[in-house]
Design an enzyme around this catalytic site. Structure first.
Site, PDB file in Angstrom:
ATOM      1  N   GLY A   1       0.811  -1.211   0.000  1.00  0.00           N
ATOM      2  CA  GLY A   1       0.000   0.000   0.000  1.00  0.00           C
ATOM      3  C   GLY A   1       0.840   1.254   0.000  1.00  0.00           C
TER       4      GLY A   1
ATOM      5  N   ARG B   1       0.063   6.208  -1.454  1.00  0.00           N
ATOM      6  CA  ARG B   1      -0.497   7.434  -0.885  1.00  0.00           C
ATOM      7  C   ARG B   1      -0.414   7.396   0.640  1.00  0.00           C
ATOM      8  NH1 ARG B   1      -6.133   6.835   0.430  1.00  0.00           N
ATOM      9  NH2 ARG B   1      -6.874   4.730   0.035  1.00  0.00           N
TER      10      ARG B   1
ATOM     11  N   ASP C   1      -3.770  -7.455  -5.257  1.00  0.00           N
ATOM     12  CA  ASP C   1      -4.593  -7.425  -4.052  1.00  0.00           C
ATOM     13  C   ASP C   1      -3.855  -8.136  -2.928  1.00  0.00           C
ATOM     14  OD1 ASP C   1      -6.516  -7.543  -2.105  1.00  0.00           O
ATOM     15  OD2 ASP C   1      -8.032  -8.540  -3.331  1.00  0.00           O
ATOM     16  N   VAL C   2      -3.548  -7.421  -1.852  1.00  0.00           N
ATOM     17  CA  VAL C   2      -2.778  -8.015  -0.757  1.00  0.00           C
ATOM     18  C   VAL C   2      -3.531  -9.142  -0.066  1.00  0.00           C
ATOM     19  CG1 VAL C   2      -1.488  -5.895  -0.341  1.00  0.00           C
ATOM     20  CG2 VAL C   2      -3.569  -6.346   0.972  1.00  0.00           C
TER      21      VAL C   2
ATOM     22  N   ASN D   1       1.613  -2.269   5.363  1.00  0.00           N
ATOM     23  CA  ASN D   1       0.894  -1.024   5.599  1.00  0.00           C
ATOM     24  C   ASN D   1      -0.501  -1.016   4.992  1.00  0.00           C
ATOM     25  OD1 ASN D   1       0.600   2.071   5.887  1.00  0.00           O
ATOM     26  ND2 ASN D   1       0.496   1.743   3.654  1.00  0.00           N
TER      27      ASN D   1
ATOM     28  N   TYR E   1     -12.633  -2.988  11.707  1.00  0.00           N
ATOM     29  CA  TYR E   1     -11.306  -2.382  11.613  1.00  0.00           C
ATOM     30  C   TYR E   1     -10.505  -2.615  12.898  1.00  0.00           C
ATOM     31  CZ  TYR E   1      -7.807   1.270  10.692  1.00  0.00           C
ATOM     32  OH  TYR E   1      -6.637   1.963  10.482  1.00  0.00           O
TER      33      TYR E   1
ATOM     34  N   ALA F   1     -10.890  -5.000  15.079  1.00  0.00           N
ATOM     35  CA  ALA F   1     -10.531  -6.420  15.181  1.00  0.00           C
ATOM     36  C   ALA F   1      -9.321  -6.735  14.320  1.00  0.00           C
ATOM     37  CB  ALA F   1     -11.718  -7.296  14.766  1.00  0.00           C
TER      38      ALA F   1
ATOM     39  N   LYS G   1      -6.948  -4.651  13.343  1.00  0.00           N
ATOM     40  CA  LYS G   1      -5.748  -3.993  13.840  1.00  0.00           C
ATOM     41  C   LYS G   1      -5.283  -4.586  15.170  1.00  0.00           C
ATOM     42  CE  LYS G   1      -5.113  -1.147  10.448  1.00  0.00           C
ATOM     43  NZ  LYS G   1      -3.912  -1.259   9.590  1.00  0.00           N
TER      44      LYS G   1
END
Length: 249
Positions: A14, A17, A65-66, A92, A157, A159, A161
């Site tokens: 990522g 940006r 796509d990661v 990231n 989000y 969960a 992180k």
């Protein structure tokens, strides 16, 4: 802090940006050869490669796509084919699909977990054997203050992180004997295109909770990543570094 990463190779997911771009540029400025991934921003990726090469750095952009392990493996293989080693991995890439639990769909949940958490697994697994074989390397995973404090409307989000923290500590214990370090950077609120759209009241509410009384700049986060990737952090592993202006105190 002067950091010399000459002859080192880094891969950042990522990277076109925001925080990712700042990390890519800072690693390149420190002398590293830098590969970065992107999903769809082809023009931005090409522009970043041109900018880095114009400054004398070696750069490589990798699309995909990661959330797909085959993509992660192909990206790590591409880095090794070009530069022979992978010394620094920065996970990231991340997305949000915010909403109260009542309205959160299964797709909202899966998309965030697959990108934010499974993506970290994918790239760490692809880098595992090369770094083990080198008997050296460092992995820095980007979490969030939300992963430790929680936030209404961000259960998916938070969960993802939070999962990154447990994953990283466990992996640090697995890889420590091979001189591979794994750490986490957990940013707070960062000055981005998204926060630029906040109302004055919303911004003031955030700043009231931040002892340093400002939002982070992407470079604030990138500096923390650079430190953890550098020889200066050679005896640090399994650590979560909060870059949040004191928000999590």
């Amino acid at each position: 802090m002067h950091v010399d990463l000459s002859e080192k190779t880094a891969l950042v997911t990522g990277g076109t940006r925001g925080i990712g771009r700042a990390i890519v540029k800072m690693l390149a400025d420190a002398g590293a050869r830098v590969a970065f991934t992107y999903r769809s921003s082809t023009d931005a990726a090409e522009a970043l490669v041109e900018e880095l090469e114009a400054a004398g750095a070696e750069a490589l952009s990798l699309q995909g796509d990661v959330a797909a392990f085959d993509t992660a493996q192909a990206h790590v293989d591409a880095v090794l084919e070009r530069w022979d080693t992978l010394d620094v991995l920065v996970n990231n890439a991340g997305i949000t699909r915010d909403g109260l639990m009542l309205r959160l769909t299964e797709e909202d949940w899966d998309d965030v977990i697959d990108t934010n958490l499974k993506g970290v697994f994918n790239y760490a697994k692809a880098a595992y054997r090369p770094m083990m074989g080198q008997r050296s390397g460092t992995i820095v995973n980007i979490s969030s203050v939300v992963g430790t404090s929680g936030n209404a409307g961000q259960t998916n989000y938070a969960a993802s992180k939070s999962g990154i923290v447990g994953f990283s500590k466990s992996l640090a214990k697995e890889l420590g004997g091979r001189n591979v370090r794994v750490n986490v950077v957990a940013p707070g609120y960062v000055q981005t295109d998204m926060t630029d759209e906040l109302s004055d009241d919303a911004r003031d509410s955030i700043l009231d909770a931040v002892p340093l009384d400002r939002l982070a700049e992407p470079d604030d986060v990138a500096q923390a990543v650079l430190y953890l990737a550098s020889p200066a952090a050679a005896y640090i592993t399994g650590h979560v570094l909060h870059v949040d202006g004191g928000l999590s105190m």
